[in-house]
Write a protein that holds these residues in place. Structure first.
Motif, PDB file in Angstrom:
ATOM      1  N   SER A 104       4.791  -7.925 -13.874  1.00  0.00           N
ATOM      2  CA  SER A 104       3.934  -8.802 -13.080  1.00  0.00           C
ATOM      3  C   SER A 104       3.341  -9.951 -13.883  1.00  0.00           C
ATOM      4  O   SER A 104       3.079  -9.829 -15.070  1.00  0.00           O
ATOM      5  N   ALA A 122      -1.735  -2.004  -6.372  1.00  0.00           N
ATOM      6  CA  ALA A 122      -0.437  -1.427  -6.734  1.00  0.00           C
ATOM      7  C   ALA A 122       0.031  -0.430  -5.673  1.00  0.00           C
ATOM      8  O   ALA A 122       1.210  -0.416  -5.310  1.00  0.00           O
ATOM      9  N   HIS A 123      -0.889   0.367  -5.180  1.00  0.00           N
ATOM     10  CA  HIS A 123      -0.542   1.354  -4.160  1.00  0.00           C
ATOM     11  C   HIS A 123      -0.060   0.693  -2.870  1.00  0.00           C
ATOM     12  O   HIS A 123       0.922   1.115  -2.271  1.00  0.00           O
ATOM     13  N   HIS A 124      -0.729  -0.365  -2.470  1.00  0.00           N
ATOM     14  CA  HIS A 124      -0.405  -1.013  -1.187  1.00  0.00           C
ATOM     15  C   HIS A 124       0.762  -1.988  -1.261  1.00  0.00           C
ATOM     16  O   HIS A 124       1.386  -2.275  -0.239  1.00  0.00           O
ATOM     17  N   THR A 125       1.059  -2.495  -2.439  1.00  0.00           N
ATOM     18  CA  THR A 125       2.092  -3.537  -2.542  1.00  0.00           C
ATOM     19  C   THR A 125       3.310  -3.137  -3.356  1.00  0.00           C
ATOM     20  O   THR A 125       4.317  -3.841  -3.329  1.00  0.00           O
ATOM     21  N   GLY A 126       3.209  -2.069  -4.120  1.00  0.00           N
ATOM     22  CA  GLY A 126       4.315  -1.718  -5.011  1.00  0.00           C
ATOM     23  C   GLY A 126       4.303  -2.523  -6.299  1.00  0.00           C
ATOM     24  O   GLY A 126       5.299  -2.593  -7.014  1.00  0.00           O
ATOM     25  N   LEU A 127       3.175  -3.128  -6.624  1.00  0.00           N
ATOM     26  CA  LEU A 127       3.018  -3.912  -7.849  1.00  0.00           C
ATOM     27  C   LEU A 127       3.475  -3.106  -9.057  1.00  0.00           C
ATOM     28  O   LEU A 127       3.113  -1.938  -9.208  1.00  0.00           O
ATOM     29  N   GLU A 128       4.289  -3.729  -9.895  1.00  0.00           N
ATOM     30  CA  GLU A 128       4.747  -3.108 -11.137  1.00  0.00           C
ATOM     31  C   GLU A 128       4.120  -3.877 -12.304  1.00  0.00           C
ATOM     32  O   GLU A 128       4.602  -4.945 -12.677  1.00  0.00           O
TER      33      GLU A 128
END
Length: 82
Positions: free
Chosen positions: A18, A8-14
């Motif tokens: 998702s 989540a930190h590296h990709t902006g995953l929500e």
């Protein structure tokens, strides 16, 4: 346990927006614990083996079952309850 926060930190995953598909119930469970909203198992992870069923997850016959929106009870989606 560190995988999902790092992703989540590296990709902006929500997580609430998702979709995650996997054939391993432990991996799906970890995704659920992190808050991934839309989880699916794979009905035929090995095309030469019989269909599998995961007790806690809807299993997709193929990715076409996702077409048309999540949550739809379309052909190819196992209707087993979560």
């Amino acid at each position: 346990a560190r995988f999902w926060p790092a992703l989540a930190h590296h990709t902006g995953l929500e997580p609430p927006r998702s979709v995650f598909v996997d054939d391993n119930p432990a991996v799906l469970g970890a995704a659920r614990a992190f808050g991934i909203a839309h989880l699916f198992g794979i009905a035929y992870p090995d095309s030469s083996a019989p269909r599998v069923s995961l007790a806690d997850f809807h299993c997709l016959e193929d990715f076409d079952a996702l077409h048309g929106g999540l949550g739809a009870n379309r052909a190819g989606v196992n209707s087993a309850s979560r």
